[in-house]
Design a protein around this motif. Structure first.
Motif: not given
Length: 79
Positions: A18-29
């Protein structure tokens, strides 16, 4: 779980996961991507988890790129 996850090939290995993804940081960079699952070959089974953290944002979900990289690398990782 085995019945609902897609199956992939990596040389002579059969891979499910299973894959997954997300963004981190307040700016989502920062993009994170992961691929977790198992691989089987000739009665041998290994369990894996791969996490990739990028400092840049990408258009493609990072989990898909992480899966592609693991499928490419797997035969050399489990000799």
């Amino acid at each position: 779980t085995r019945a609902i996850l897609p199956t992939f090939a990596a040389a002579d290995w059969t891979v499910q996961g299973k894959t997954g993804s997300t963004r981190l940081g307040q700016d989502g960079r920062r993009s994170l991507g992961w691929f977790v699952g198992w691989a089987e070959k000739g009665g041998r089974r290994i369990v894996f988890a791969r996490l990739v953290v990028d400092t840049k944002r990408t258009g493609e979900p990072k989990g898909l790129a992480t899966r592609a990289a693991l499928l490419k690398d797997l035969p050399q990782l489990v000799k």
